[in-house]
Design an enzyme around this catalytic site. Structure first.
Site, PDB file in Angstrom:
ATOM      1  N   ASP A   3       0.844  -1.211   0.000  1.00 38.59           N
ATOM      2  CA  ASP A   3       0.000   0.000   0.000  1.00 38.59           C
ATOM      3  C   ASP A   3       0.875   1.254   0.000  1.00 38.59           C
ATOM      4  O   ASP A   3       0.368   2.371  -0.129  1.00 38.59           O
ATOM      5  CB  ASP A   3      -1.011  -0.011   1.153  1.00 38.59           C
ATOM      6  CG  ASP A   3      -0.359  -0.048   2.516  1.00 38.59           C
ATOM      7  OD1 ASP A   3       0.884  -0.175   2.596  1.00 38.59           O
ATOM      8  OD2 ASP A   3      -1.097   0.056   3.523  1.00 38.59           O
ATOM      9  N   SER A   4       2.201   1.082   0.072  1.00 38.47           N
ATOM     10  CA  SER A   4       3.122   2.202  -0.147  1.00 38.47           C
ATOM     11  C   SER A   4       2.881   2.826  -1.522  1.00 38.47           C
ATOM     12  O   SER A   4       3.316   3.942  -1.776  1.00 38.47           O
ATOM     13  CB  SER A   4       4.577   1.733  -0.018  1.00 38.47           C
ATOM     14  OG  SER A   4       4.811   0.610  -0.847  1.00 38.47           O
ATOM     15  N   ASP A   8      -1.186  -6.101  -0.341  1.00 41.91           N
ATOM     16  CA  ASP A   8      -1.510  -5.493   0.961  1.00 41.91           C
ATOM     17  C   ASP A   8      -3.003  -5.267   1.116  1.00 41.91           C
ATOM     18  O   ASP A   8      -3.666  -4.796   0.176  1.00 41.91           O
ATOM     19  CB  ASP A   8      -0.828  -4.126   1.068  1.00 41.91           C
ATOM     20  CG  ASP A   8       0.380  -4.145   1.975  1.00 41.91           C
ATOM     21  OD1 ASP A   8       0.553  -5.092   2.774  1.00 41.91           O
ATOM     22  OD2 ASP A   8       1.182  -3.182   1.885  1.00 41.91           O
ATOM     23  N   LYS A  30      -1.295  -9.398   2.710  1.00 39.60           N
ATOM     24  CA  LYS A  30      -0.532  -8.958   3.880  1.00 39.60           C
ATOM     25  C   LYS A  30      -1.381  -7.983   4.678  1.00 39.60           C
ATOM     26  O   LYS A  30      -2.098  -7.163   4.095  1.00 39.60           O
ATOM     27  CB  LYS A  30       0.789  -8.305   3.464  1.00 39.60           C
ATOM     28  CG  LYS A  30       1.582  -7.741   4.667  1.00 39.60           C
ATOM     29  CD  LYS A  30       3.017  -7.390   4.310  1.00 39.60           C
ATOM     30  CE  LYS A  30       3.213  -6.039   3.681  1.00 39.60           C
ATOM     31  NZ  LYS A  30       2.766  -4.879   4.494  1.00 39.60           N
ATOM     32  N   GLU A  80      -1.287  -5.532   8.544  1.00 41.18           N
ATOM     33  CA  GLU A  80      -0.451  -4.993   9.618  1.00 41.18           C
ATOM     34  C   GLU A  80      -1.048  -5.312  10.978  1.00 41.18           C
ATOM     35  O   GLU A  80      -2.272  -5.274  11.148  1.00 41.18           O
ATOM     36  CB  GLU A  80      -0.301  -3.472   9.450  1.00 41.18           C
ATOM     37  CG  GLU A  80       0.439  -3.089   8.175  1.00 41.18           C
ATOM     38  CD  GLU A  80       0.660  -1.584   8.047  1.00 41.18           C
ATOM     39  OE1 GLU A  80       0.365  -0.819   8.998  1.00 41.18           O
ATOM     40  OE2 GLU A  80       1.133  -1.173   6.970  1.00 41.18           O
ATOM     41  N   GLU A 101       9.472  -4.321  10.213  1.00 43.05           N
ATOM     42  CA  GLU A 101       9.896  -3.033   9.631  1.00 43.05           C
ATOM     43  C   GLU A 101      10.490  -2.087  10.676  1.00 43.05           C
ATOM     44  O   GLU A 101       9.909  -1.891  11.757  1.00 43.05           O
ATOM     45  CB  GLU A 101       8.693  -2.350   8.939  1.00 43.05           C
ATOM     46  CG  GLU A 101       9.072  -1.000   8.337  1.00 43.05           C
ATOM     47  CD  GLU A 101       8.061  -0.418   7.371  1.00 43.05           C
ATOM     48  OE1 GLU A 101       7.045  -1.091   7.093  1.00 43.05           O
ATOM     49  OE2 GLU A 101       8.303   0.709   6.898  1.00 43.05           O
TER      50      GLU A 101
HETATM   51  O1  KIV Z   1       3.537  -1.148   1.619  1.00 45.05           O
HETATM   52  C1  KIV Z   1       4.698  -1.567   1.541  1.00 45.05           C
HETATM   53  O2  KIV Z   1       5.434  -1.308   0.590  1.00 45.05           O
HETATM   54  C2  KIV Z   1       5.182  -2.392   2.639  1.00 45.05           C
HETATM   55  C3  KIV Z   1       6.651  -2.617   2.700  1.00 45.05           C
HETATM   56  C4  KIV Z   1       7.305  -1.382   3.153  1.00 45.05           C
HETATM   57  C5  KIV Z   1       6.993  -3.785   3.538  1.00 45.05           C
HETATM   58  O3  KIV Z   1       4.440  -2.812   3.453  1.00 45.05           O
END
Ligand code: KIV
Length: 272
Positions: free
Chosen positions: A49-50, A88, A118, A120, A187
């Protein structure tokens, strides 16, 4: 039968089985062309989600939506053949209840074809991870600095720099492994704590700003290519594409302004 050998895509189980084996290589990918370039070098590609910050210019990952993740997940699946694709779950799509998480994770998997999601969170998300895994959704967990919690943490800050923070972070990593996650991203965590977690937890620990003792590493692709400007301390630049792009765009602009482009080799002549 086709003469082309079928490339087998790695699965969550393949990654799970790499605990304490050869280091796991991973990068983020958000588009089909970048996924195609990274695919043969990586064990998994993370549609992180970055992308909200890297691609869409947002200040944090908080505004990223399920629709954005699905769109980029589909592009990365089309661009890749071999790497496991992990997508994510965005903020607000899984925290309310295990049922909400299942509904949205199932949508991500059905609409993108990815191999895992994924999310969090450590101890507090363990019941949700168990719920998803028991219903057929491979889950990668993410502990330490969890960027979706930026508004509670007061910024993107390294975790575990004070030893009194260690027990909670260790418990988070242990809880997600116990709940059935196939791997966990760790992280921005102080190095000795990261090394200790990698040694203790039964599933692969994927470090980002953590420790070379982790079972693998992940970085934001655009960061390590030098495309994103200011990057966290833990990023090493493996290229400087911003400079290359600047040079290419300046060359193009000069050529257009001086009418050197398009030249005769780049235009179509009449056929007769
Ligand atoms: O969203 C993302 O790119 C991430 C990485 C920084 C692990 O979760």
């Amino acid at each position: 039968m086709s003469s082309q050998a079928q490339i087998r895509r790695l699965t969550a189980l393949d990654i799970r089985n790499r605990k304490s084996g050869d280091p796991i290589v991973s990068l983020t990918a958000y588009t089909a062309p970048m996924a195609a370039l990274a695919d043969r070098h990586c064990d998994f590609l993370l549609v992180g989600d970055s992308l909200g910050m890297v691609v869409h210019g947002l200040d944090s990952t908080v505004p990223v939506t399920l629709e954005m993740m699905i769109l980029h997940g589909q592009a990365v699946m089309r661009g890749s053949q071999r790497a496991l694709i992990v997508v994510d779950m965005p903020f607000g799509s899984y925290e309310e209840s295990p049922e909400q998480a299942f509904r949205n994770a199932a949508r991500i998997m059905q609409e993108t074809g990815c191999g895992a999601v994924k999310l969090e969170g450590g101890q507090r998300m363990a019941p949700t991870i168990r719920f998803l895994v028991e219903r057929g959704i491979p889950v990668m967990a993410h502990v330490g600095l969890t960027p979706q919690a930026v508004n509670v943490l007061g910024g993107f800050k390294a975790q575990g720099r004070n030893r009194d923070e260690w027990p909670a972070i260790i418990a988070d990593a242990g809880a997600v492994a116990e709940a059935g996650a196939f791997a966990v991203v760790l992280e921005a965590v102080a190095e000795p704590l990261a090394a200790e977690i990698a040694g203790r937890v039964a599933i692969p620990v994927i470090g980002i700003g953590a420790s070379s003792a982790c079972d693998g590493q992940v970085l934001v692709l655009d960061d390590m290519l030098g495309l994103t400007g200011r990057v966290p301390k833990f990023v090493k630049l493996f290229g400087n594409l911003a400079e290359e792009v600047d040079k290419a765009v300046a060359g193009y602009a000069d050529a257009v302004r001086s009418r050197a482009f398009p030249g005769p080799e780049h235009v179509y002549a009449v056929k007769d």
